[in-house]
Scaffold this motif. Structure first.
Motif, PDB file in Angstrom:
ATOM      1  N   ALA A 300       0.834  -1.209   0.000  1.00  0.00           N
ATOM      2  CA  ALA A 300       0.000   0.000   0.000  1.00  0.00           C
ATOM      3  C   ALA A 300       0.867   1.257   0.000  1.00  0.00           C
ATOM      4  O   ALA A 300       0.581   2.221  -0.726  1.00  0.00           O
ATOM      5  CB  ALA A 300      -0.925  -0.012   1.217  1.00  0.00           C
ATOM      6  N   HIS A 301       1.925   1.249   0.787  1.00  0.00           N
ATOM      7  CA  HIS A 301       2.820   2.406   0.812  1.00  0.00           C
ATOM      8  C   HIS A 301       3.499   2.612  -0.537  1.00  0.00           C
ATOM      9  O   HIS A 301       3.671   3.756  -0.990  1.00  0.00           O
ATOM     10  CB  HIS A 301       3.870   2.214   1.909  1.00  0.00           C
ATOM     11  N   PHE A 302       3.849   1.526  -1.202  1.00  0.00           N
ATOM     12  CA  PHE A 302       4.468   1.634  -2.520  1.00  0.00           C
ATOM     13  C   PHE A 302       3.484   2.202  -3.538  1.00  0.00           C
ATOM     14  O   PHE A 302       3.836   3.090  -4.334  1.00  0.00           O
ATOM     15  CB  PHE A 302       4.960   0.258  -2.964  1.00  0.00           C
ATOM     16  N   VAL A 303       2.248   1.725  -3.537  1.00  0.00           N
ATOM     17  CA  VAL A 303       1.245   2.210  -4.488  1.00  0.00           C
ATOM     18  C   VAL A 303       0.981   3.697  -4.277  1.00  0.00           C
ATOM     19  O   VAL A 303       0.960   4.488  -5.229  1.00  0.00           O
ATOM     20  CB  VAL A 303      -0.055   1.401  -4.347  1.00  0.00           C
ATOM     21  N   ILE A 328      -1.776  12.970  -0.871  1.00  0.00           N
ATOM     22  CA  ILE A 328      -0.822  13.073   0.232  1.00  0.00           C
ATOM     23  C   ILE A 328      -1.278  12.286   1.453  1.00  0.00           C
ATOM     24  O   ILE A 328      -0.479  11.587   2.087  1.00  0.00           O
ATOM     25  CB  ILE A 328      -0.601  14.550   0.598  1.00  0.00           C
ATOM     26  N   LEU A 329      -2.571  12.361   1.798  1.00  0.00           N
ATOM     27  CA  LEU A 329      -3.051  11.752   3.032  1.00  0.00           C
ATOM     28  C   LEU A 329      -2.864  10.231   3.069  1.00  0.00           C
ATOM     29  O   LEU A 329      -2.438   9.698   4.108  1.00  0.00           O
ATOM     30  CB  LEU A 329      -4.527  12.120   3.252  1.00  0.00           C
ATOM     31  N   GLY A 333      -0.650   8.373   5.839  1.00  0.00           N
ATOM     32  CA  GLY A 333      -1.238   7.355   6.714  1.00  0.00           C
ATOM     33  C   GLY A 333      -0.393   6.096   6.797  1.00  0.00           C
ATOM     34  O   GLY A 333      -0.130   5.581   7.896  1.00  0.00           O
ATOM     35  N   THR A 334       0.031   5.572   5.667  1.00  0.00           N
ATOM     36  CA  THR A 334       0.874   4.370   5.681  1.00  0.00           C
ATOM     37  C   THR A 334       2.234   4.662   6.314  1.00  0.00           C
ATOM     38  O   THR A 334       2.795   3.802   6.998  1.00  0.00           O
ATOM     39  CB  THR A 334       1.068   3.843   4.255  1.00  0.00           C
ATOM     40  N   LEU A 335       2.726   5.858   6.108  1.00  0.00           N
ATOM     41  CA  LEU A 335       4.003   6.228   6.713  1.00  0.00           C
ATOM     42  C   LEU A 335       3.896   6.265   8.235  1.00  0.00           C
ATOM     43  O   LEU A 335       4.763   5.756   8.956  1.00  0.00           O
ATOM     44  CB  LEU A 335       4.444   7.586   6.174  1.00  0.00           C
ATOM     45  N   THR A 336       2.807   6.839   8.739  1.00  0.00           N
ATOM     46  CA  THR A 336       2.585   6.881  10.181  1.00  0.00           C
ATOM     47  C   THR A 336       2.429   5.478  10.752  1.00  0.00           C
ATOM     48  O   THR A 336       2.949   5.167  11.834  1.00  0.00           O
ATOM     49  CB  THR A 336       1.344   7.727  10.498  1.00  0.00           C
ATOM     50  N   ALA A 337       1.706   4.613  10.034  1.00  0.00           N
ATOM     51  CA  ALA A 337       1.532   3.228  10.483  1.00  0.00           C
ATOM     52  C   ALA A 337       2.874   2.521  10.597  1.00  0.00           C
ATOM     53  O   ALA A 337       3.127   1.786  11.562  1.00  0.00           O
ATOM     54  CB  ALA A 337       0.613   2.483   9.520  1.00  0.00           C
ATOM     55  N   PHE A 338       3.749   2.744   9.646  1.00  0.00           N
ATOM     56  CA  PHE A 338       5.076   2.133   9.705  1.00  0.00           C
ATOM     57  C   PHE A 338       5.855   2.640  10.914  1.00  0.00           C
ATOM     58  O   PHE A 338       6.497   1.852  11.627  1.00  0.00           O
ATOM     59  CB  PHE A 338       5.849   2.434   8.417  1.00  0.00           C
TER      60      PHE A 338
END
Length: 556
Positions: A300-303, A328-329, A333-338
């Motif tokens: 998901a982060h890659f997409v 951007i959001l 979101g995926t960045l924060t999850a990581f």
């Protein structure tokens, strides 16, 4: 933090890159009347072509009896004060264009009519200041030769009434077509590619040397090292292609591929860091279903990263609207999850290892924690220090003073921090001889807590209880009945029970005892000496048997 700031830097750099070779100039807006760019002299970076600035204007079609003129000036930014003249010491605005009224006031002469007014001491400048007027009916293309490295500008203004013009300014450096502000990226990314290649060579040597004892997590580290070599090589190739061929269709495809690889690097890096912090390969042989969730998050982060990269290339900052938040959001979101998942997993792994007294493994993860903490401190310290620099971005001198190093502030140093982190993780998890043994075993706990000197006394009491004195044996024999077979047997039984020689332990079965010992030894693969401890009478050698007979005087 890093990918978001990197993407913001990419947006700024790519928007400048798309127009770096030829910048449009017109009078539709005040900011479009002047275009500036850094330029290197031929001596600074070398090259086959003498550097120059070429300005071309579109031809106008006014009535035959009417001319349309514009004023043009090319100068080095530090000579900006030499352009224009103050009518009086108390004037608030300068007079820039040589008009008839300025000729009458002796601010300029009639031969300079329509040109930019230069200060009387303009000839003292170390750089040439080119001031001219151009007739749009048959526009000429003034060419400005670059002799010294600097930040050069092309300014324009309409001289004739209602004059409309449009053209391009080409900044051509001696080394090629890459903008001067980005030429330093060529040796930078070439150097990083070489460093990653060296890391890959050392890692490959250790991997091949210990190929029969490789952990699963080390396969992921191998993959990301190979990926980084390819990704950095592609980045260097993009700038080299752009420098040679310009920003053509091939360069745009190159840039798109490089943006996709950059998104893949970010996702792969977060994925690897997360599974390492979870203890994969060292603390846990498998993550189970958790690995599936981690892979979904990485995909998901890659997409979202690819979508962001494509949007950055197709949407300019001026045209960006509220819809850009939908790009951007999700990435944020995926960045924060990581981030949250990685830090919580690392804390849980360290706590679990310390609870189980696995100090050696816990030390590895402490070093990883220190590396992450050091990276965060370096990043925030760098941003804090550069905040003072960017506080002056509204100053006209900001870009001219920082155009050589702006690329490093936006992108270069982040790549260095990332490279150091990857190298350190590869060092901590490098292939060794006892990889699998270290990962699949538990350290024997060496805990001396609760140890007291009084325990010596307690052990002595227990030993005294097991070994009665001779007086106790004699008293026991005197008090026993002297007659009767039952009494004699009882006395002998009592004497035998209190014998100072401990009886030999009776084994219920050699095989059973040996099997029980094997099961205990299997608890840790670091246990040694178990084979030497499994002695029995049947294992006694003939030589040892003969020596025993001589000492005891008995035969078996």
């Amino acid at each position: 933090m890093r990918p978001i700031l990197s993407c913001l830097g990419v947006v700024a750099l790519l928007s400048a890159l798309a127009a770096a070779e030829e910048l449009g100039i017109d009078n539709s807006k005040d900011q479009n009347r002047q275009k500036c760019s850094g330029m290197y002299s031929k001596k600074s970076w070398g090259g086959d072509t003498d550097p120059y600035i070429l300005t071309t204007l579109e031809k106008a079609t006014p009535p035959p009896d009417q001319d349309v003129f514009i004023s043009l000036v090319i100068f080095e930014f530090r000579d900006e004060d030499l352009i224009g003249i103050w009518p009086t010491p108390d004037s608030l605005d300068k007079e820039y264009i040589c008009t008839q009224s300025n000729v009458d006031q002796n601010f300029c002469n009639s031969t300079q009519l329509g040109e930019f007014i230069l200060s009387p001491n303009a000839s003292d400048s170390k750089n040439q200041i080119l001031s001219t007027k151009i007739n749009l009916k048959d526009p000429e293309a003034p060419k400005y030769e670059i002799k010294k490295t600097g930040y050069y500008c092309v300014g324009s203004a309409p001289f004739s009434d209602n004059a409309q013009y449009k053209g391009n300014v080409k900044f051509r450096n001696a080394y090629g077509r890459l903008p001067a502000a980005q030429i330093a990226k060529l040796p930078f990314y070439a150097g990083i590619t070489i460093v990653y290649a060296v890391i890959g060579i050392f890692w490959g040597f250790l991997y091949a040397q210990n190929r029969h004892d490789i952990l699963a997590v080390q396969n992921y580290i191998t993959a990301i090292i190979v990926f980084l070599i390819v990704e950095q090589l592609m980045t260097w190739g993009f700038y080299d292609y752009k420098n040679t061929h310009g920003f053509n269709a091939g360069a745009k495809v190159f840039m798109l591929v490089d943006s996709i690889l950059n998104a893949g690097r970010n996702s792969f890096s977060f994925f690897l860091l997360l599974i390492v912090c979870m203890g994969y390969g060292v603390v846990k042989p498998s993550l189970g279903k958790t690995m599936v969730y981690v892979r979904f998050l990485a995909i998901a982060h890659f997409v979202f990263g690819v979508i962001y990269a494509v949007a950055s290339l197709s949407i300019t900052p001026d045209n960006a609207g509220p819809l850009v938040l939908f790009v951007i959001l999700p990435l944020a979101g995926t960045l924060t999850a990581f981030y949250v998942w990685t830090l919580s997993s690392l804390n849980h792994t360290m706590k679990d290892l310390l609870t189980r007294k696995q100090h050696v493994k816990a030390l590895m993860y402490k070093k990883l924690w220190y590396a992450i903490l050091a990276s965060i401190v370096v990043i925030f310290a760098f941003f804090f220090l550069n905040s003072f620099t960017f506080a002056e971005r509204s100053s006209p001198d900001f870009v001219p003073n920082h155009w050589k190093t702006r690329w490093f502030i936006l992108d270069g140093w982040l790549n260095l921090v990332y490279m150091v982190d990857i190298a350190y993780v590869a060092y901590l998890w490098r292939p060794t001889v006892n990889n699998r043994r270290f990962a699949m075993s538990d350290e024997i706990a060496q805990d001396d807590e609760g140890f007291e000197i009084a325990s010596f006394g307690e052990s002595g009491d227990e030993e005294d209880a097991r070994s009665p004195t001779r007086e106790e044996i004699r008293n026991a024999g005197a008090g026993a009945p002297a007659s009767g077979s039952g009494g004699g047997n009882g006395a002998r039984g009592k004497e035998t029970e209190l014998s100072p020689v401990p009886p030999k332990p009776v084994s219920e079965g050699g095989a059973g005892a040996r099997g029980q010992r094997s099961s205990l030894d299997g608890e840790t693969i670091f246990a040694v000496g178990e084979e030497g401890e499994r002695w029995s009478e049947s294992d006694e050698s003939p030589r040892n048997s003969g020596e025993r007979q001589k000492l005891t005087g008995k035969k078996d």
